[in-house]
Design a protein around this motif. Sequence first.
Motif, PDB file in Angstrom:
ATOM      1  N   ALA A  13       0.739  -1.207   0.010  1.00  0.00           N
ATOM      2  CA  ALA A  13       0.037  -0.081   0.091  1.00  0.00           C
ATOM      3  C   ALA A  13       0.896   1.357  -0.002  1.00  0.00           C
ATOM      4  O   ALA A  13       0.461   2.299  -0.751  1.00  0.00           O
ATOM      5  N   TYR A  14       2.046   1.177   0.679  1.00  0.00           N
ATOM      6  CA  TYR A  14       3.015   2.252   0.707  1.00  0.00           C
ATOM      7  C   TYR A  14       3.453   2.701  -0.399  1.00  0.00           C
ATOM      8  O   TYR A  14       3.513   3.675  -0.828  1.00  0.00           O
ATOM      9  N   SER A  16       1.900   2.057  -3.567  1.00  0.00           N
ATOM     10  CA  SER A  16       1.057   2.359  -4.077  1.00  0.00           C
ATOM     11  C   SER A  16       0.593   1.204  -5.462  1.00  0.00           C
ATOM     12  O   SER A  16       0.380   1.519  -6.614  1.00  0.00           O
ATOM     13  N   LYS A  17       1.128   0.024  -4.941  1.00  0.00           N
ATOM     14  CA  LYS A  17       0.727  -1.129  -5.937  1.00  0.00           C
ATOM     15  C   LYS A  17      -0.470  -2.059  -5.800  1.00  0.00           C
ATOM     16  O   LYS A  17      -0.657  -2.007  -4.342  1.00  0.00           O
ATOM     17  N   SER A  18      -1.427  -2.149  -6.652  1.00  0.00           N
ATOM     18  CA  SER A  18      -2.636  -2.582  -6.365  1.00  0.00           C
ATOM     19  C   SER A  18      -2.782  -4.229  -7.166  1.00  0.00           C
ATOM     20  O   SER A  18      -3.521  -4.922  -6.523  1.00  0.00           O
TER      21      SER A  18
END
Length: 65
Positions: A13-14, A16-18
């Motif tokens: 999450a830090y 910004s990978k989804s």
Amino acid sequence: MLRLTELFRVLKAYYSKSEPFSFQIPFTRQQLSSITALRLETVIRTVKKMEKNKMVRIINGKIFY
């Protein structure tokens, strides 16, 4: 498994990978052991179990979450 899963989730999450398996964990298993206060053997066993449950992928010794 909970400590490692939560650590992987927060790191992903830090950065910004989804997408699934889009984030390479930037730590060695020894470093993961130190961060989570788990024994190295426990980290190794847990990561293997996570791979078996399709939570992570291991490619060339690198962990992808």
